[in-house]
Design an enzyme around this catalytic site. Structure first.
Site, PDB file in Angstrom:
ATOM      1  CE  LYS A  82      -4.293  -2.075   1.318  1.00 49.92           C
ATOM      2  NZ  LYS A  82      -5.334  -2.353   2.299  1.00 49.92           N
TER       3      LYS A  82
ATOM      4  NE  ARG B 235      -7.326  -8.446   0.448  1.00 56.86           N
ATOM      5  CZ  ARG B 235      -6.852  -7.746  -0.579  1.00 56.86           C
ATOM      6  NH1 ARG B 235      -5.822  -6.941  -0.419  1.00 56.86           N
ATOM      7  NH2 ARG B 235      -7.421  -7.836  -1.769  1.00 56.86           N
TER       8      ARG B 235
HETATM    9  N1  HH2 Z   1      -7.325  -4.048   0.697  1.00 61.69           N
HETATM   10  C1  HH2 Z   1      -7.606  -4.083  -0.620  1.00 61.69           C
HETATM   11  C2  HH2 Z   1      -8.680  -4.847  -1.096  1.00 61.69           C
HETATM   12  N2  HH2 Z   1      -9.422  -5.585  -0.254  1.00 61.69           N
HETATM   13  N3  HH2 Z   1      -9.871  -6.371   1.919  1.00 61.69           N
HETATM   14  C3  HH2 Z   1      -9.593  -6.375   3.232  1.00 61.69           C
HETATM   15  N4  HH2 Z   1     -10.315  -7.125   4.072  1.00 61.69           N
HETATM   16  N5  HH2 Z   1      -8.574  -5.611   3.751  1.00 61.69           N
HETATM   17  C4  HH2 Z   1      -7.798  -4.822   2.965  1.00 61.69           C
HETATM   18  O1  HH2 Z   1      -6.893  -4.135   3.499  1.00 61.69           O
HETATM   19  C5  HH2 Z   1      -8.074  -4.798   1.557  1.00 61.69           C
HETATM   20  C6  HH2 Z   1      -9.132  -5.594   1.063  1.00 61.69           C
HETATM   21  C7  HH2 Z   1      -6.783  -3.290  -1.581  1.00 61.69           C
HETATM   22  O2  HH2 Z   1      -5.761  -4.067  -2.119  1.00 61.69           O
HETATM   23  P1  HH2 Z   1      -5.799  -4.805  -3.547  1.00 61.69           P
HETATM   24  O3  HH2 Z   1      -6.849  -5.851  -3.589  1.00 61.69           O
HETATM   25  O4  HH2 Z   1      -4.444  -5.286  -3.858  1.00 61.69           O
HETATM   26  O5  HH2 Z   1      -6.105  -3.637  -4.570  1.00 61.69           O
HETATM   27  P2  HH2 Z   1      -7.354  -3.276  -5.475  1.00 61.69           P
HETATM   28  O6  HH2 Z   1      -8.477  -2.860  -4.568  1.00 61.69           O
HETATM   29  O7  HH2 Z   1      -6.840  -2.149  -6.328  1.00 61.69           O
HETATM   30  O8  HH2 Z   1      -7.727  -4.507  -6.258  1.00 61.69           O
END
Ligand code: HH2
Length: 263
Positions: free
Chosen positions: A204, A239
């Site tokens: 992040k 995660r």
């Molecule tokens: N962060 C993201 C997405 N989903 N779910 C939970 N429970 N906690 C988190 O911190 C969280 C999440 C963001 O990360 P990522 O999936 O890599 O990115 P994107 O939303 O751009 O797909």
């Protein structure tokens, strides 16, 4: 919890696993690398993103779920804020709904209860399109804890078992760098609510702000540092995108923490 983003635009790995074959291959790898949960998402919620329709989201993840549900032996969580998508994913065999809106649509809790699915209730201030525009809190740790306590109670009232409800402070979702740091330092207060705590710090932007690597591929060490410290402050589930490295670090952190508890 290993992340599999089946999206063209996720902030850290958008486009890499959009083709079902590539996503299925990565899912197998995530399971082999030591993840205990596979988190599949078909919509980016990165800051500034506007979202996709339920139809498009389902079109992305359906072939992946079909391809992995009987071949990997770790539970699958579905990272969605849409009840229609969650319902279909549970029918396909997903076991957990990971909802970044904290079950804000009451249908979500009802369908999780009916399917006896687990849920991850995450805190987000605002929505992804605008959440990073000057978020403000009087006391971020208290406000996030109280929100999670309320939502967990509502989930139980909807019929979800206490132990099936995990809570997540939502690092980076409507939070400044200082808010994220405050939350990570005060995870113990969130853990004291008595639900498993999920934390997502992987790659992040706050990692980059703290000198942990500007380019995405340089953020591994910073992400692992934040993950292990989160574990030491009470996180139960991390995660992460870099599953092998994070799992190795957490095994060692876990051993040290248990030894420390015995001193
Ligand atoms: N962060 C993201 C997405 N989903 N779910 C939970 N429970 N906690 C988190 O911190 C969280 C999440 C963001 O990360 P990522 O999936 O890599 O990115 P994107 O939303 O751009 O797909």
């Amino acid at each position: 919890m290993g992340v599999l983003n089946v999206t063209p635009d996720s902030f850290s790995d958008g486009g890499r696993y959009l083709a079902p074959e590539a996503a299925i291959q990565r899912a197998l790898e995530i399971a082999q690398q030591g993840a205990s949960i596979l988190d599949v998402g078909g919509e980016s919620t990165r800051p500034g993103s506007v979202g996709v329709s339920a139809e498009e989201e389902w079109r992305r993840i359906d072939p992946v779920l079909r391809g992995v549900v009987h071949t990997i032996d770790v539970p699958i969580s579905i990272d969605t804020r849409k009840p229609d998508v969650a319902e279909k994913a549970l029918e396909r065999g997903a076991a957990i709904i990971n909802d970044v809106t904290g079950l804000s649509d009451p249908r979500m809790a009802r369908l999780a209860a009916k399917a006896r699915a687990g849920v991850v209730v995450m805190h987000m201030r605002g929505d992804p399109a605008t959440m990073q525009k000057a978020p403000q809190y009087a006391n971020v740790a208290d406000e996030v804890r109280d929100f999670l306590a309320d939502r967990a109670k509502e989930a139980m009232a909807a019929g979800i078992e206490r132990e099936a409800i995990a809570i997540d402070p939502g690092i980076g979702f409507g939070k400044t760098v200082d808010h994220n740091l405050d939350l990570l330092r005060n995870l113990d207060g969130i853990a004291a609510l008595g639900h498993p705590v999920v934390v997502g710090v992987s790659r992040k932007s706050f990692i980059a702000h703290l000198g942990g690597g500007e380019r995405m591929e340089d953020r591994l060490a910073g992400s692992v540092a934040a993950a292990t410290l989160a574990a030491s402050h009470g996180a139960d589930v991390i995660r992460a995108h870099d599953v092998a490295e994070t799992a190795r670090a957490l095994r060692v952190a876990d051993a040290v923490l248990r030894r420390r508890a015995n001193l």
